[in-house]
Design a protein around this motif. Structure first.
Motif, PDB file in Angstrom:
ATOM      1  N   MET A   1       0.676  -1.240  -0.025  1.00 50.26           N
ATOM      2  CA  MET A   1       0.085  -0.055   0.113  1.00 50.26           C
ATOM      3  C   MET A   1       1.018   1.473   0.028  1.00 50.26           C
ATOM      4  N   ASN A   2       1.858   1.261  -0.876  1.00 52.11           N
ATOM      5  CA  ASN A   2       2.598   2.446  -1.071  1.00 52.11           C
ATOM      6  C   ASN A   2       2.581   2.837  -2.436  1.00 52.11           C
ATOM      7  N   ARG A   3       3.533   3.647  -2.977  1.00 55.38           N
ATOM      8  CA  ARG A   3       3.729   4.010  -4.373  1.00 55.38           C
ATOM      9  C   ARG A   3       4.971   3.702  -5.125  1.00 55.38           C
TER      10      ARG A   3
ATOM     11  N   ASN B   1       1.382  -1.673  -4.503  1.00 56.97           N
ATOM     12  CA  ASN B   1       2.110  -0.689  -5.433  1.00 56.97           C
ATOM     13  C   ASN B   1       2.206  -0.877  -6.795  1.00 56.97           C
ATOM     14  N   CYS B   2       3.113  -0.603  -7.766  1.00 59.14           N
ATOM     15  CA  CYS B   2       3.044  -0.772  -8.746  1.00 59.14           C
ATOM     16  C   CYS B   2       4.254  -1.480  -9.275  1.00 59.14           C
TER      17      CYS B   2
ATOM     18  N   LYS C   1       0.709   4.523 -13.575  1.00 57.25           N
ATOM     19  CA  LYS C   1       0.204   5.550 -13.526  1.00 57.25           C
ATOM     20  C   LYS C   1      -0.237   6.101 -12.045  1.00 57.25           C
ATOM     21  N   TYR C   2      -0.794   5.210 -11.330  1.00 56.42           N
ATOM     22  CA  TYR C   2      -0.970   5.575 -10.124  1.00 56.42           C
ATOM     23  C   TYR C   2       0.192   5.684  -9.234  1.00 56.42           C
ATOM     24  N   CYS C   3       1.312   5.196  -9.532  1.00 62.65           N
ATOM     25  CA  CYS C   3       2.542   5.531  -8.661  1.00 62.65           C
ATOM     26  C   CYS C   3       3.294   6.675  -9.036  1.00 62.65           C
ATOM     27  N   GLU C   4       3.055   7.120 -10.488  1.00 65.14           N
ATOM     28  CA  GLU C   4       3.642   8.333 -10.944  1.00 65.14           C
ATOM     29  C   GLU C   4       3.010   9.494 -10.264  1.00 65.14           C
TER      30      GLU C   4
END
Length: 775
Positions: A336-338, A363-364, A376-379
């Motif tokens: 649950m991070n990026r 995460n991604c 894209k979520y983590c960017e």
């Protein structure tokens, strides 16, 4: 002759001392018997009835009396009053505290006559009341432990006069106020444990001067603000500040630390590089905060690190391919991070370490077996520092412009107000927000000074939309004039529509009808209060609209505009009709924890709290990351008039059917309603179908572990550990107690759910290790 004379002198001296010693023993015994009477003769002290000299009592795990030269130096009594009630208002509670005849001041007066005490441990005895200042008369004390009682108020300042005090333990009481600022005067203090109380305010800077500390535990309070730099505490080995509201960056820490627990706060910034040089560190938990950046590589390779939990933060970037994991590292949670990029070899499922449990979901990352997001979520979480600064400058400029506009708007309105009639003023109030000093409803001063947790400043790059007032025309356009295709559903207090704003944002719009005799000024004050309710587990309220031009001349229409959560309700994730998305027990626990956090915030995060939220499982939504978000909250703040009308009708019915009053009281209690949500999470779709008509019988069967296979959702049975399940069933039973006083607080519910999740996590880790070793 001389030797005979010496012998006579010795014998004479002994004969004179024996009565004195016996007298001292008798005096001490009488004092201890008085202590027993004041403690209302607990079973643990039954053995004192059978001895003439209590100093001769055989020690046990719950009772010990140590005497030296006929005087008591240690008194340890551990009772059986372990239950922590939902609410404690400072008065005696039958079967939980000592009786109403107990007086804490008189009891301490008796205790302080044992002036030679060095160790005083009185745990779980039902002591209640403020701790008197006269406790300082025990000047020889080295250990003071009053944990798991019902003590409240502040810690007596005169304790600082006990200069030899080494251990101060007051866990699991009801102390409030702030942490004392005089602790640095206790020059020998090594253990300070104040967890699970109601302390608020900040951690005093003076605590960093208590250089003798080895253990510092302040967890499960209401502490906020900055954590002081603790790097000067060179002897500190255990630091526990979990479950507070601390919202600073991470503090400097001493190199000798073994355990660091800072989870479940609102800590921000990056993980300090210094943490990677804590060479004695074994256990580090920074989960459930708002930390960002890439975690220091050295954390993973510390020589003794065995547990590393950085989950549920905002960490971003890539982990080095050359990342090295220490030989002792058995548990790593980065979920649950990026984070994005490849998974380092020492954290992958193909690692040579068969005993290491690694959680990377949410995460991604590429190449992992756990569920990951699109890149894209983590960017979004990987914005450069430069862009963040630009964004901050832009936000400051926008806020400044808005402030100027609002200032001139208020001035303009005041001028108009003085020259126009009240009716014209009311009409203008329907169209735009203005300041108001009306004495009706919640005062402007109350709103200005309301204590609330502003999560928007804690979400890093996730900037929440600004709350604003919508026009009726905007909402009509967003919903195509509220046509049938935009209709989502209808509850007891209004219809719900889905709309799309001009900028493309989807929203949910709830329409309420309020009688016009309900003051617009009062309504706006209440809406301003509702707008302050911002929390990660609440569906965000984006704005409102008041329409005074409704067809009914006696009614104003009020529209509340919320963020749209597309993933649906929690109930849809429990249904047998869509097995592909039914969530397992660990995920259900996390959802329940999210709901409990939201309700706890509603009860305590703002004054006055919102305590009647009519919780229902259909009000619990899940976003794309399976984070629980509570909708329809706080409506009691603005719909009081609706409820008042309902109550009048119900009161007429109660005259002929008293059972309605009981049912209404139960429905109005958030804890009771939460118990129903827990039951549905446990039993699944059969609860919705009405199969379980007798809730009391259902909860009794689950508590007694009767027919669990037939009652529980098969998904729950297949994915839960028995201990975790039992904890949740137990707290559900307490929530559903008919007696209001027997129900737990939301804080207690949250704590038990978090503990159940920890137990489940440990069980899942053990199972994974067992399967891996068999393979």
């Amino acid at each position: 002759m001389a030797s005979q004379l010496s012998l006579v002198v010795v014998l004479t001296t002994c004969s004179l001392l024996l009565p004195i010693t016996h007298q001292a023993q008798s005096s001490q015994t009488q004092l201890l018997l008085q202590v027993r009477r004041q403690l209302e003769n607990p079973k643990v002290l039954d053995s004192w009835e059978k001895t003439y000299d209590i100093c001769l009592t055989k020690p046990s795990s719950t009772l010990a009396v140590t005497c030296e030269r006929g005087v008591v130096t240690e008194l340890r009594i551990i009772g059986d009053k372990l239950y922590r009630p939902a609410k404690f208002l400072g008065y005696w509670l039958p079967n939980q505290t000592l009786s109403e005849n107990f007086v804490m001041d008189s009891f301490i007066t008796t205790i302080t006559r044992l002036t030679t005490l060095r160790v005083l441990i009185l745990v779980s005895l039902g002591l209640w009341g403020p701790l008197p200042d006269k406790i300082h008369r025990l000047f020889a004390l080295e250990v003071l432990d009053f944990s798991s009682n019902f003590l409240y108020g502040s810690i007596p300042p005169k304790i600082c006069a006990i200069t030899g005090l080494q251990t101060l333990t007051l866990d699991n009481n009801y102390f409030n106020g702030t942490i004392p600022d005089w602790l640095d005067s206790l020059s020998n203090l090594t253990v300070l444990q104040l967890e699970s109380n109601h302390f608020n305010g900040t951690i005093p800077e003076s605590i960093s001067k208590v250089t003798t500390l080895t253990v510092l535990s302040l967890s499960s309070n209401n502490l906020s603000g900055k954590i002081p730099d603790l790097s000067s505490l060179n002897k500190l080995e255990m630091l526990d500040l979990r479950v507070n509201e601390l919202d600073s960056g991470l503090p400097g820490l001493p190199n000798g630390l073994v355990t660091v627990l800072l989870s479940k706060n609102s800590l921000t910034g990056e993980i300090l590089q210094q943490y990677a040089s804590l060479n004695r560190l074994q256990h580090l938990d920074l989960s459930f905060n708002f930390l960002r950046g890439v975690p220091p590589e050295g954390l993973f390779s510390l020589p003794y690190i065995s547990y590393l939990n950085l989950g549920s933060n905002m960490l971003s970037g890539t982990l080095s391919d050359d990342l090295v994991c220490g030989a002792q590292l058995g548990f790593v949670d980065l979920s649950m991070n990026r984070l994005f990029g490849d998974i380092p070899a020492c954290l992958s499922s193909n690692s040579n370490s068969n005993k290491r449990t690694v959680k990377l979901g949410g995460n991604c990352l590429s190449g992992g077996s756990e569920k990951q997001h699109d890149l894209k979520y983590c960017e979004v979480g990987n914005m450069t520092e430069k862009s963040r600064k630009k964004e901050v400058v832009m936000m400051v400029a926008i806020i400044g412009v808005c402030f100027v506009i609002m200032f001139f708007s208020v001035v303009f309105f005041v001028i108009c107000r003085r020259s126009c009639q009240r009716a014209l003023t009311e009409k203008k109030l329907l169209q735009k927000p203005v300041s108001d000093n009306s004495a009706t409803g919640f005062s402007s001063e109350l709103l200005a000074n309301a204590r609330y947790i502003s999560q928007s400043v804690k979400l890093g790059t996730q900037i929440l939309p600004t709350y604003r007032v919508f026009s009726v025309e905007e909402l009509k356009e967003a919903t195509k004039n509220f046509e049938r295709s935009s209709f989502i559903g209808e509850g007891s207090i209004g219809k719900l529509y889905k709309g799309r704003l001009e900028n493309g944002t989807y929203v949910a719009i709830r329409c309420l009808a309020l009688y016009k005799r309900y003051s617009i000024r009062n309504l706006k004050l209440r809406l301003d209060l509702l707008a302050k309710l911002r929390h990660p587990n609440l569906v965000r309220l984006l704005g409102h609209c008041i329409d005074g031009a409704a067809d009914d001349a006696d009614v104003n229409r009020v529209f509340l505009v919320y963020e749209f959560v597309p993933s649906g309700t929690l109930r849809s994730y429990l249904s047998e009709s869509s097995l592909e998305k039914v969530i397992k027990w660990p995920d259900r626990l996390q959802v329940l924890i999210g709901i409990a956090k939201a309700v706890h915030f509603l009860h305590t995060g703002i004054i006055p709290g919102s305590v009647n939220n009519r919780l229902k499982i259909n009000s619990v939504l899940l976003d794309e990351h399976f984070v629980a978000k509570l909708s329809d909250y706080g409506l009691s703040i603005i719909t009081e008039e609706i409820y008042r009308h309902q109550v009048k009708v119900e009161d007429q019915q109660i005259q002929t059917n008293p059972a309605i009053e009981i049912a209404r009281d139960l429905d109005d209690d958030d804890v009771y309603s939460f118990g129903h949500i827990i039951l549905e999470v446990l039993t699944g779709p059969r609860f919705e179908s009405g199969e379980f008509t007798n809730v009391d019988l259902l909860i009794k069967s689950l508590s007694d572990n009767e027919d669990a296979d037939q009652l529980l959702d098969p998904i729950v049975l297949a994915t839960c550990s028995q201990e975790s399940l039992s904890l949740v069933v137990s707290i559900a039973a307490k929530c559903l107690s008919v007696e209001t006083s027997s129900r737990p607080s939301v804080e207690e519910v949250l704590w038990n759910l978090q503990y159940a999740a920890q137990v489940q996590g440990a069980a899942d880790g053990d199972l994974k290790s067992e399967v891996t070793s068999q393979a």
